[in-house]
Scaffold this motif. Sequence first.
Motif, PDB file in Angstrom:
ATOM      1  N   GLN A  51       1.076  -1.619  -0.209  1.00  0.00           N
ATOM      2  CA  GLN A  51       0.439   0.016   0.109  1.00  0.00           C
ATOM      3  C   GLN A  51       1.308   1.085   0.887  1.00  0.00           C
ATOM      4  OE1 GLN A  51      -3.328  -0.334  -0.360  1.00  0.00           O
ATOM      5  NE2 GLN A  51      -3.387   2.503  -0.424  1.00  0.00           N
ATOM      6  N   SER A  52       2.303   1.288   0.508  1.00  0.00           N
ATOM      7  CA  SER A  52       2.882   2.325   0.677  1.00  0.00           C
ATOM      8  C   SER A  52       3.543   3.065  -1.032  1.00  0.00           C
ATOM      9  CB  SER A  52       4.591   1.918   1.286  1.00  0.00           C
ATOM     10  OG  SER A  52       5.364   0.780   0.815  1.00  0.00           O
ATOM     11  N   GLN A 102       0.179   4.819  -2.654  1.00  0.00           N
ATOM     12  CA  GLN A 102       0.206   5.775  -2.119  1.00  0.00           C
ATOM     13  C   GLN A 102       1.777   6.369  -2.186  1.00  0.00           C
ATOM     14  OE1 GLN A 102       0.046   5.440   2.392  1.00  0.00           O
ATOM     15  NE2 GLN A 102      -1.670   4.636   2.188  1.00  0.00           N
ATOM     16  N   GLU A 155       0.920   9.867  -4.962  1.00  0.00           N
ATOM     17  CA  GLU A 155       0.136  11.201  -3.986  1.00  0.00           C
ATOM     18  C   GLU A 155       1.491  12.313  -3.657  1.00  0.00           C
ATOM     19  OE1 GLU A 155      -1.419   9.810   0.119  1.00  0.00           O
ATOM     20  OE2 GLU A 155      -3.750   9.051  -1.032  1.00  0.00           O
ATOM     21  N   ARG A 156       2.730  11.476  -4.014  1.00  0.00           N
ATOM     22  CA  ARG A 156       3.967  11.731  -3.682  1.00  0.00           C
ATOM     23  C   ARG A 156       4.403  12.504  -4.722  1.00  0.00           C
ATOM     24  NH1 ARG A 156       3.734  12.230   2.322  1.00  0.00           N
ATOM     25  NH2 ARG A 156       3.906  10.444   3.218  1.00  0.00           N
ATOM     26  N   GLN A 208       9.562   4.238  -3.857  1.00  0.00           N
ATOM     27  CA  GLN A 208       8.458   3.351  -4.027  1.00  0.00           C
ATOM     28  C   GLN A 208       8.943   3.351  -6.011  1.00  0.00           C
ATOM     29  OE1 GLN A 208       7.297   1.872  -3.317  1.00  0.00           O
ATOM     30  NE2 GLN A 208       8.329   2.441  -0.644  1.00  0.00           N
TER      31      GLN A 208
END
Length: 700
Positions: free
Chosen positions: A152-153, A156, A160-161, A171
Motif C-alpha cells: 500500500q505504501s 500511496q 500522492e507524493r 518507490q
Amino acid sequence: MSSLIDNIRKLSLDAGDSSERLALEASTSDAEALSQHLEDEFVQSALMSGMDLREYSKSIEKDLKTVERDAVKDYIQQADQLASLHQEISSCDKVLEQMEQLLGGFQADLGAISSDIQRLQEQSVLMNQRLKNRQAVRGELSQFVDDMVIPQSMIQAIFERQVTEREFLEQLHELQHKIQFIKAQEFKEAQAALDVRDVIEGLKQKAMEKIREWLIQKIYQFRKPLTNYQIPQNAMLKNRFFYEFLLGNERQVAKEIRDEYVDTLGKMFYSYFKTYASRLFRLQHDDTATKEDLLGAEDTIRVSGFFSSKPQVRNRATVFSLGQRINVLTTDLEAPLIVPHVAQQNNERFQFEALFRSLQFAMVDHASHEYLFLCDFFLVNGQSLFDFFGQIMGKAIANIMKALEEKIAINFDAISLQLCIQMCAKYEEIMLKRGVSALDGYWKNIRSVLWDRFDTVMHLHIESLRLADAKRLGAVDTRPHYIVRRYAEFTTALLVVSQHSGMPIDERLQALITRLQAEIEQLLAKMAAELKNPKEKHICLINNYDLVLSVLMERLNEDTRETSSFKELQQTQINRYVEEMLFPHFGALMNFVNECEPLVDQGHTELLRRYTEKVPNLVRSFSADWKKSIDQINQEVMRSFSNFKNGTNILQGALTQLIQYYHRFQKVLAHQAFANCAAKNELVNIHHIMVELKKYKPIY
C-alpha cells in the motif's frame, strides 16, 4: 593317587619312547648327518682314544635310565603340586570360557550399536538435505511473494507524493524492479503474474504521467529569458532515473522528452550565441588593422582634402608588436567571460583576439557542460552521443562559424590571427582533459579558416616589403629604420606566440617567417645602397641587424633560426666595417702585410727585398700616429652606433684586428729579406700597444 601314578608311568613311557625314537633317528640319518656327528669333537676324541662305541652307547643308555628313574621319582614327589596345578588350570579354563562367552555377547551388542549409528547417520543426512531444500524453497517463495505483492505504501507514494520527494523516487525504483519481475514471470507463464499485472500497469502509467509532466516543465524553464539553464539541468540530473524509467517502459514518451529537449536547447543555444557574438564584436577597437597596415607601408599617409593635404600619422604599434596581448594565452585563457552590457557601460574596447577568446571560452564551458549532461541524463555514448550533441549545438556552432568567418575575412592583424590559432589548440586540449571530444571538428574548421587568412595577410606583408621603395620610406641614414623595427617586433611577436603554444614551431609559420626575413634583407640592401659612403653602408646594416637581434634576444627564451641568421649577417658586416675603419689610419701597413704574406709563404726572398724601402716609413708612421689613430677610431665608433654595448664590441673587434695586423707585420719583418733593415729596432713593442688598448675595454 592311582591317576597320578598312571600319569607318571605315562610320562616314563613317553620318555622311553623318546629315547628309542632318538636312537632310531640317529641310526637312520643319512650319510651327511653321520659325517656331521663324526666331526663332533667328543666323538673324534673317543675314536682317537680307541674306545669301543658299543660300550659307550650302553653307558649312555644306562645313564639315561638312571635319569629316567630320577625323573619319575621327582614327578612322584611333586604329584600333589601337579594335581593342584591341574585343578587351577581347569578352573582357569572355565573362567576363560565364561569370559569368551561374555566377550562374544559384547561383540554382538557392538555390532548392533554400529548398525544403529549408521542408520541414524543416514537419517541425519536425509533430514539435513530436506531442511536445506525447504529453506531454499522458502527463501525463493518468500522473495517471489515479496516481488509479486504490491504494498500500500507504494501505491500511496506513486499517486500522492511529489516526484521530487525522496519517498517517490524510492518507490519508483521498487516499481521498476517489480515491473521487470512481472515481465519475467509472464514470460515463464506464471499464473500469479496475472493477478497483479493490472495494478502494476496502473502504477506505471501514473508514474510516467507525473514524470513526463515534471520533465516537460523543467525543459520549458529553458525558454525563459535571462534564466540560468544549468539550474533546471542540475535538478534533472539529480533525478536522472526518471528518464531511465521512461526509456525502459515507454520509449515513445522517452522520445517525446528527448525531442522536446533537443528542440528547446537547440533554439536556446542558437539564440544565446547569436546574441552574444553580435554584442561581443561591437566592443572591438575602431582602430583595427587595415590593408594599409603592412610592414612595407609608409608611416605617413597623405589625406587629400578639399582645402588641404595634411599628412596623417597612423599609430601602428598594436599591429606589429605583441605587448600584453599574449595574456590571452596565459593568465586570461580561462578568465571570466566579457559581459557586453557591462563593458559598454564602462566604455571598454578590446582587440579581436580578446573577443575571440571570450566567445570560444563560452563555447568550451557550455559545450562541456552539455556534453557531460547528455551522457549522464540521457544515457548515450559513442557515436550516438556525438549525433545527439550535434542536434543540440549544431545550429549554434554553424552560426558562430559564420560570424567568425565574416570577422576573420576582414582581419589584417597577423599577430591576432596567430593568437587565435594557438588559443584553439589550447581550448581543444582543455576539452580533451575534460573528456569531451565532440568539438574536434569545430576546432579543426576554425583553425583552417584562421590559417587561410593568416597566410593571406602574411603574403601581403611579404609583398609590401618586396615592393617597398627605399626612396619613399623617408631619409635613409645609418640609424635603425622604422621598417626594420616593425619587422623585429612583428617577427618576435609571432615567435613568442609560437613558444607559448608549448609545441615546436609550425612548419607553415616557419616558412612564412623565413620568406619575411629574406624580403627584409633585400630591403635593407636597397636602403644601404642609397648611402654613398661604403663605411656608412656597413654602419646602416650593423645598426639595423643589431636592432633586430636586440628585440629577438630580449623577448625570446631560446635561440631561434632567425637569431642565428642575423648574428651571422651582423658579424659579416662588422668584419667588413672594421676593415673599412682601420684602413684610413693603418692602410699602408695593412696593404704591406697583405702583399708580403703570400710572398713569405711562397719563399720569394728577392721579391720581398723590393719592399725594404717601405719599412722605415711604415714603422715611423705607425710609431708616431697609432695612439692618435686609436682614439679617433674610438670616437668614430661611439658616434656611429647608438647601442653602447654593440659599439664597444665593434671597437674591441677593431682593436683586436689591429693587434693581429701588427703581429703579422712583425712576423713579416722577421724574414731574412729584411734582416739588414735598421728600422726594425724602432718598432713599438706589441705589449706596450696592448697595455694602451686596455684603456678602451668596457667596464661592464
